[in-house]
Write a protein that holds these residues in place. Structure first.
Motif, PDB file in Angstrom:
ATOM      1  N   ALA A 151      -7.394   5.832  10.024  1.00  0.00           N
ATOM      2  CA  ALA A 151      -7.223   5.636   8.589  1.00  0.00           C
ATOM      3  C   ALA A 151      -8.551   5.969   7.940  1.00  0.00           C
ATOM      4  N   THR A 177     -10.537   7.128   3.811  1.00  0.00           N
ATOM      5  CA  THR A 177     -10.420   7.211   2.357  1.00  0.00           C
ATOM      6  C   THR A 177     -11.275   8.346   1.818  1.00  0.00           C
ATOM      7  N   ARG A 231     -10.296   4.905  -4.614  1.00  0.00           N
ATOM      8  CA  ARG A 231     -10.109   5.540  -3.313  1.00  0.00           C
ATOM      9  C   ARG A 231      -8.667   5.983  -3.097  1.00  0.00           C
ATOM     10  N   PHE A 253      -6.113   6.754   0.067  1.00  0.00           N
ATOM     11  CA  PHE A 253      -6.001   6.396   1.483  1.00  0.00           C
ATOM     12  C   PHE A 253      -5.189   7.439   2.234  1.00  0.00           C
ATOM     13  N   LYS A 298      -3.161   1.644   0.069  1.00  0.00           N
ATOM     14  CA  LYS A 298      -4.069   0.727   0.761  1.00  0.00           C
ATOM     15  C   LYS A 298      -3.279  -0.367   1.476  1.00  0.00           C
ATOM     16  N   VAL A 323      -1.826   0.705   4.787  1.00  0.00           N
ATOM     17  CA  VAL A 323      -2.813   0.722   5.869  1.00  0.00           C
ATOM     18  C   VAL A 323      -3.021  -0.692   6.392  1.00  0.00           C
ATOM     19  N   VAL A 342      -9.932  -0.904   4.933  1.00  0.00           N
ATOM     20  CA  VAL A 342      -9.328  -1.662   3.836  1.00  0.00           C
ATOM     21  C   VAL A 342     -10.353  -2.627   3.232  1.00  0.00           C
TER      22      VAL A 342
END
Length: 186
Positions: free
Chosen positions: A16, A18, A25, A27, A44, A47, A153
Motif C-alpha cells: 500500500a 500514497t 493523499r 491511496f 484510506k 487500506v 494509514v
C-alpha cells in the motif's frame, strides 16, 4: 470490453502506498512481479480494513491449521510505490481467502461498479463481472503487507487531542470547542 482478471502468484512485492501530502493523499495498492507492475486506487479506509482483516485471517489460519509465517522481511525490502503510478481501476469490493493446499492467502480486489456484484460472478470468473486483481501471498508476505499498510494509514495528519478529527497544518474547527477555530498543535 471483456472483463480483465489480473493474477499474480507469489509476486515480489504487494504494498500500500500514497501520493500527495497528508490531507490530500491518494491511496494505492500495487503489486510488482519482475517488470510487471499493476496499481489500483482505493480509499484510506479500504487500506485500513484490508490490513485489519489480513491480521485476523493470519491469526485464524494459525489457530485452525497451525500455519505460521516465516520471519519478517529484511530492512532492504523496498516498500515504495513503483512510478509512474497509473491505476488500472478504482477498488470497490475486496475479498480474502485462504488456500490450504497452496498455503497462501488470496487477496481479491474488484473494480468499483454501479451494478451489484453477485457471488457467482466472482467465484466463477464470469465475463460479465468487474475487472479484478487477484494476488496470492505467503503468510509472511500477507503479514508484512498488513504491518506496512497500517503504517501508511497512520502516517497521515495527526489527530486533534480533543475530538480526534484530523488536524490540518492551519488547524481545524473543533466540534468540542463549539466551532471555535483551533490552531495547529505543535
Amino acid at each position: 470490453m471483456s472483463r480483465q482478471i489480473h493474477v499474480f502468484r507469489s509476486p515480489e512485492r504487494f504494498l500500500a502506498g500514497t501520493i500527495g501530502q497528508p490531507g490530500e493523499r491518494e491511496f494505492f495498492l500495487q503489486v510488482v512481479d519482475g517488470r510487471r507492475v499493476l496499481s489500483v486506487s482505493c480509499e484510506k479506509q479500504q487500506v485500513a480494513v484490508l490490513a485489519d482483516r489480513l491480521g485476523s485471517l493470519i491469526t485464524e489460519v494459525a489457530r485452525r491449521f497451525g500455519a505460521q509465517a516465516e520471519p519478517e522481511l529484511t530492512a532492504t525490502t523496498d516498500l515504495t510505490l513503483s512510478t509512474p503510478v497509473d491505476a488500472e481501476f478504482r477498488v470497490g469490493t475486496m475479498g480474502l481467502a485462504w488456500d490450504g493446499e497452496g498455503a497462501q492467502v488470496i487477496v481479491e480486489l474488484l473494480a468499483l461498479t454501479e451494478e451489484e456484484v453477485g457471488e457467482d460472478i466472482v467465484l466463477e470468473d464470469r465475463e460479465d463481472g468487474p475487472d479484478a486483481l487477484r494476488v496470492f501471498l505467503s503468510l509472511a508476505a500477507a503479514r508484512d503487507f498488513a504491518k506496512h499498510a497500517e503504517l501508511v494509514v497512520a502516517a497521515g495528519r495527526p489527530p486533534c487531542p480533543l475530538c480526534s478529527n484530523p488536524l490540518d497544518p492551519e488547524g481545524h474547527i473543533c466540534p468540542r470547542l463549539n466551532g471555535y477555530h483551533r490552531g495547529a498543535v505543535g
